[in-house]
Motif scaffolding. Structure first.
Motif, PDB file in Angstrom:
ATOM      1  N   SER A   1       0.818  -1.215   0.000  1.00 29.17           N
ATOM      2  CA  SER A   1       0.000   0.000   0.000  1.00 29.17           C
ATOM      3  C   SER A   1       0.848   1.259   0.000  1.00 29.17           C
ATOM      4  CB  SER A   1      -0.929  -0.002   1.222  1.00 29.17           C
ATOM      5  OG  SER A   1      -1.876  -1.042   1.127  1.00 29.17           O
ATOM      6  N   ALA A   2       0.165   2.361  -0.264  1.00 31.38           N
ATOM      7  CA  ALA A   2       0.851   3.656  -0.332  1.00 31.38           C
ATOM      8  C   ALA A   2       0.985   4.308   1.036  1.00 31.38           C
ATOM      9  CB  ALA A   2       0.096   4.587  -1.282  1.00 31.38           C
ATOM     10  N   ASP A   3       0.241   3.809   2.027  1.00 28.40           N
ATOM     11  CA  ASP A   3       0.302   4.392   3.363  1.00 28.40           C
ATOM     12  C   ASP A   3       0.136   3.285   4.401  1.00 28.40           C
ATOM     13  OD1 ASP A   3      -2.985   5.927   2.864  1.00 28.40           O
ATOM     14  OD2 ASP A   3      -2.301   3.863   2.733  1.00 28.40           O
ATOM     15  N   PRO A   4       0.395   3.554   5.671  1.00 22.60           N
ATOM     16  CA  PRO A   4       0.360   2.505   6.696  1.00 22.60           C
ATOM     17  C   PRO A   4      -1.027   1.886   6.859  1.00 22.60           C
ATOM     18  CG  PRO A   4       1.567   4.410   7.491  1.00 22.60           C
ATOM     19  CD  PRO A   4       0.906   4.831   6.215  1.00 22.60           C
ATOM     20  N   GLY A   5      -1.034   0.656   7.325  1.00 24.13           N
ATOM     21  CA  GLY A   5      -2.276  -0.057   7.604  1.00 24.13           C
ATOM     22  C   GLY A   5      -2.179  -0.813   8.917  1.00 24.13           C
ATOM     23  N   TRP A   6      -3.333  -1.250   9.409  1.00 19.10           N
ATOM     24  CA  TRP A   6      -3.422  -1.968  10.674  1.00 19.10           C
ATOM     25  C   TRP A   6      -4.108  -3.308  10.461  1.00 19.10           C
ATOM     26  CZ3 TRP A   6      -1.995   0.557  15.396  1.00 19.10           C
ATOM     27  CH2 TRP A   6      -1.700   1.914  15.267  1.00 19.10           C
ATOM     28  N   LEU A   7      -3.603  -4.328  11.136  1.00 15.38           N
ATOM     29  CA  LEU A   7      -4.292  -5.610  11.240  1.00 15.38           C
ATOM     30  C   LEU A   7      -4.555  -5.844  12.720  1.00 15.38           C
ATOM     31  CD1 LEU A   7      -2.834  -5.991   8.404  1.00 15.38           C
ATOM     32  CD2 LEU A   7      -2.997  -8.438   8.890  1.00 15.38           C
ATOM     33  N   ARG A   8      -5.827  -5.907  13.071  1.00 16.85           N
ATOM     34  CA  ARG A   8      -6.196  -6.110  14.472  1.00 16.85           C
ATOM     35  C   ARG A   8      -6.656  -7.560  14.672  1.00 16.85           C
ATOM     36  NH1 ARG A   8      -5.977  -1.059  16.567  1.00 16.85           N
ATOM     37  NH2 ARG A   8      -6.328   0.654  15.071  1.00 16.85           N
ATOM     38  N   ARG A   9      -6.263  -8.127  15.799  1.00 15.88           N
ATOM     39  CA  ARG A   9      -6.533  -9.527  16.135  1.00 15.88           C
ATOM     40  C   ARG A   9      -5.995 -10.461  15.053  1.00 15.88           C
ATOM     41  NH1 ARG A   9     -12.772  -9.860  17.778  1.00 15.88           N
ATOM     42  NH2 ARG A   9     -12.168 -12.040  18.045  1.00 15.88           N
ATOM     43  N   PRO A  10      -4.761 -10.231  14.573  1.00 17.45           N
ATOM     44  CA  PRO A  10      -4.211 -11.130  13.561  1.00 17.45           C
ATOM     45  C   PRO A  10      -3.894 -12.485  14.172  1.00 17.45           C
ATOM     46  CG  PRO A  10      -2.484  -9.706  14.386  1.00 17.45           C
ATOM     47  CD  PRO A  10      -3.757  -9.246  15.037  1.00 17.45           C
ATOM     48  N   LEU A  11      -3.827 -13.483  13.330  1.00 16.17           N
ATOM     49  CA  LEU A  11      -3.355 -14.785  13.768  1.00 16.17           C
ATOM     50  C   LEU A  11      -1.834 -14.729  13.909  1.00 16.17           C
ATOM     51  CD1 LEU A  11      -3.774 -17.842  14.302  1.00 16.17           C
ATOM     52  CD2 LEU A  11      -3.392 -18.183  11.851  1.00 16.17           C
ATOM     53  N   ARG A  12      -1.336 -15.218  15.026  1.00 14.02           N
ATOM     54  CA  ARG A  12       0.106 -15.392  15.229  1.00 14.02           C
ATOM     55  C   ARG A  12       0.384 -16.893  15.234  1.00 14.02           C
ATOM     56  NH1 ARG A  12       3.533 -11.639  17.010  1.00 14.02           N
ATOM     57  NH2 ARG A  12       4.657 -13.261  18.153  1.00 14.02           N
ATOM     58  N   SER A  13       0.782 -17.400  14.087  1.00 13.45           N
ATOM     59  CA  SER A  13       1.095 -18.818  13.943  1.00 13.45           C
ATOM     60  C   SER A  13       2.343 -18.928  13.079  1.00 13.45           C
ATOM     61  CB  SER A  13      -0.072 -19.555  13.276  1.00 13.45           C
ATOM     62  OG  SER A  13      -0.165 -19.186  11.910  1.00 13.45           O
ATOM     63  N   ARG A  14       2.801 -20.136  12.856  1.00 12.18           N
ATOM     64  CA  ARG A  14       4.020 -20.282  12.059  1.00 12.18           C
ATOM     65  C   ARG A  14       3.851 -19.664  10.678  1.00 12.18           C
ATOM     66  NH1 ARG A  14       7.242 -25.053   8.994  1.00 12.18           N
ATOM     67  NH2 ARG A  14       9.288 -24.061   9.092  1.00 12.18           N
ATOM     68  N   ASP A  15       2.734 -19.931  10.010  1.00 11.83           N
ATOM     69  CA  ASP A  15       2.552 -19.424   8.650  1.00 11.83           C
ATOM     70  C   ASP A  15       2.520 -17.898   8.608  1.00 11.83           C
ATOM     71  OD1 ASP A  15       2.425 -22.041   7.837  1.00 11.83           O
ATOM     72  OD2 ASP A  15       0.547 -21.831   6.735  1.00 11.83           O
ATOM     73  N   THR A  16       1.838 -17.274   9.561  1.00 17.02           N
ATOM     74  CA  THR A  16       1.735 -15.808   9.525  1.00 17.02           C
ATOM     75  C   THR A  16       3.026 -15.147   9.989  1.00 17.02           C
ATOM     76  OG1 THR A  16       0.739 -15.684  11.732  1.00 17.02           O
ATOM     77  CG2 THR A  16      -0.753 -15.901   9.852  1.00 17.02           C
TER      78      THR A  16
END
Length: 450
Positions: free
Chosen positions: A43-58
């Motif tokens: 993207s051209a500007d910052p973004g947020w991911l809330r409640r992301p999965l924290r696993s090996r793949d991510t």
């Protein structure tokens, strides 16, 4: 099929002596998290991911994007709950090395991103990743003007010679072995000079809902996408070149990872509520509601989430799973406990997943006394009395959770390498134990939908 590991690591799968009655919070969607990370980095500007999965793949995806130049901050919301990742795009560069592990999204989504980096990007991963098909992405990128050194294997390891841009345009690919080939080209398409038009030429196309997820997320990020469901040509997708916008994205629970918990309700004749089940979603796992209802359960969705209740017996099913192939291991485990024959169709492509899932399921369920045979495009499962024994997982997270489901109804099942569930469902053994130990006291039942 990858051979199983001769390891002493055998997890005694808990046996359910009574119907389960529990509420479960399932971590965020891997598919949404990894697509969200890629789009935010482009993207051209910052973004947020809330409640992301924290696993090996991510975590592999985040590490790879950091290696390519993205800045990803991690934190927790002001109330002490709700993890977030803030992605600040700072330009893509090489040289860099990407470890894909055995994550299909990383090995397929990031080579197109790497063409936009200024310098070479080497891709490597687990031994099994060398066996997984990548030709659709490699051939497609070459046709669009990229330079890729893969020894003409169409597989890992390989090096993408990033030049800072890619012309893009029209490309024909065969995505019969993975819909991720299409998603990979679409995700980076807005950054190609001419955008991209992807034409699928194969006879079949698995997991179409995952392509729809890619399209929806692209549109949310400001991209213009023309798709077959908009009245366009079948199996043709067009993405117009243009800037992507940073978004504030809350990641839905992973509905595919809710499968073993819903299966527990069906297998034990109990009740499980999955918190925060979305009212509208493009996740393939949403199909579980209807599939498991056909196998003997019922469900209702309310403000708490989705509550699934087993009916006391499991019915066999004849079902085409071509759109939701990732659900096959869990459905096969439930089918092995049914009172009638099941036929699972449309999933021949599973032979090319984390392991050959069809061969692995056949071998492991039959090793417990089952009667499973492979067909050209799936499995035929006849009910037989099962017994305890070792259930090998071949480093495949969905095999591991399938073994756990069988263990609910069959005493003495030992699942090899349950830790492999950390690929997409971290903390699974603890979640499983919590489900079996939790009783919902004074919880009123609501009217159920058969």
């Amino acid at each position: 099929m990858t051979e199983h590991t001769e390891s002493a690591d055998r997890w005694p799968a808990p046996y359910a002596s009574a119907p389960v009655d529990a509420t479960v919070t399932v971590p965020g969607s891997k598919s949404v998290t990894n697509r969200g990370l890629v789009l935010a980095a482009l993207s051209a500007d910052p973004g947020w991911l809330r409640r992301p999965l924290r696993s090996r793949d991510t975590l592999l995806m985040a590490a790879a994007l950091r290696a390519l130049g993205a800045h990803i901050e991690e934190g927790v919301g002001p109330d002490g709950t709700g993890e977030f990742w803030r992605v600040i795009p700072t330009g893509l560069h090489g040289p860099a090395t990407v470890d894909v592990g055995n994550a299909g999204t990383v090995m397929r989504f990031l080579p197109p991103v790497a063409t936009l980096a200024d310098g070479p990007v080497r891709f490597d991963g687990d031994p099994r990743s060398y066996e997984r098909p990548l030709h659709g992405v490699i051939d497609g990128l070459r046709a669009l003007g990229a330079r890729i050194d893969d020894g003409r294997r169409g597989a890992l390891p390989m090096t993408v010679q990033g030049s800072g841009s890619l012309d893009g345009g029209t490309v024909e690919i065969d995505a019969s072995s993975s819909s991720q080939f299409v998603s990979a080209l679409l995700l980076s398409g807005p950054r190609f000079n001419q955008g991209v038009e992807v034409r699928h030429t194969g006879a079949t196309l698995p997991s179409v809902p995952h392509i729809r997820m890619t399209i929806e997320m692209l549109r949310r990020a400001g991209a213009k996408v023309d798709a077959p469901e908009d009245g366009g040509e079948p199996h043709v997708w067009r993405v117009t070149p243009g800037a992507l916008l940073g978004r504030d994205l809350t990641v839905e629970p992973d509905l595919s990872n809710a499968q073993p918990f819903l299966a527990a309700a069906l297998v034990t004749g109990g009740r499980v509520t999955i918190r925060d089940w979305p009212e509208h979603t493009v996740q393939p796992g949403d199909a579980l509601r209807e599939i498991f209802t056909e196998m003997g359960g019922s469900w209702v969705r309310d403000e708490r989430g989705l509550t699934f209740t087993g009916g006391g017996r499991i019915q066999g099913i004849d079902v085409d799973l071509s759109d939701v192939g990732e659900l096959t291991p869990g459905i096969a485990a439930v089918a092995a406990l049914a009172d009638g024959e099941s036929v699972l169709r449309g999933v021949g492509h599973l032979r090319l997943h984390e392991t050959d899932r069809l061969a692995a399921l056949t071998r492991e369920i039959n090793g417990l006394g089952g009667d499973v045979t492979e067909t050209d495009d799936g499995l035929r499962i006849r009910p037989r009395p099962l017994h305890g024994g070792d259930f090998h997982t071949y480093d495949d997270h969905r095999l591991a959770t399938a073994g756990a489901v069988l263990g609910l109804a069959v005493e003495g099942v030992r699942v090899e390498n349950i830790a492999t569930t950390g690929k997409t469902l971290p903390g699974f053994p603890e979640l499983w134990a919590g489900m079996l130990g939790e009783q919902q006291v004074g919880d009123e039942r609501v009217e159920e939908r058969a």
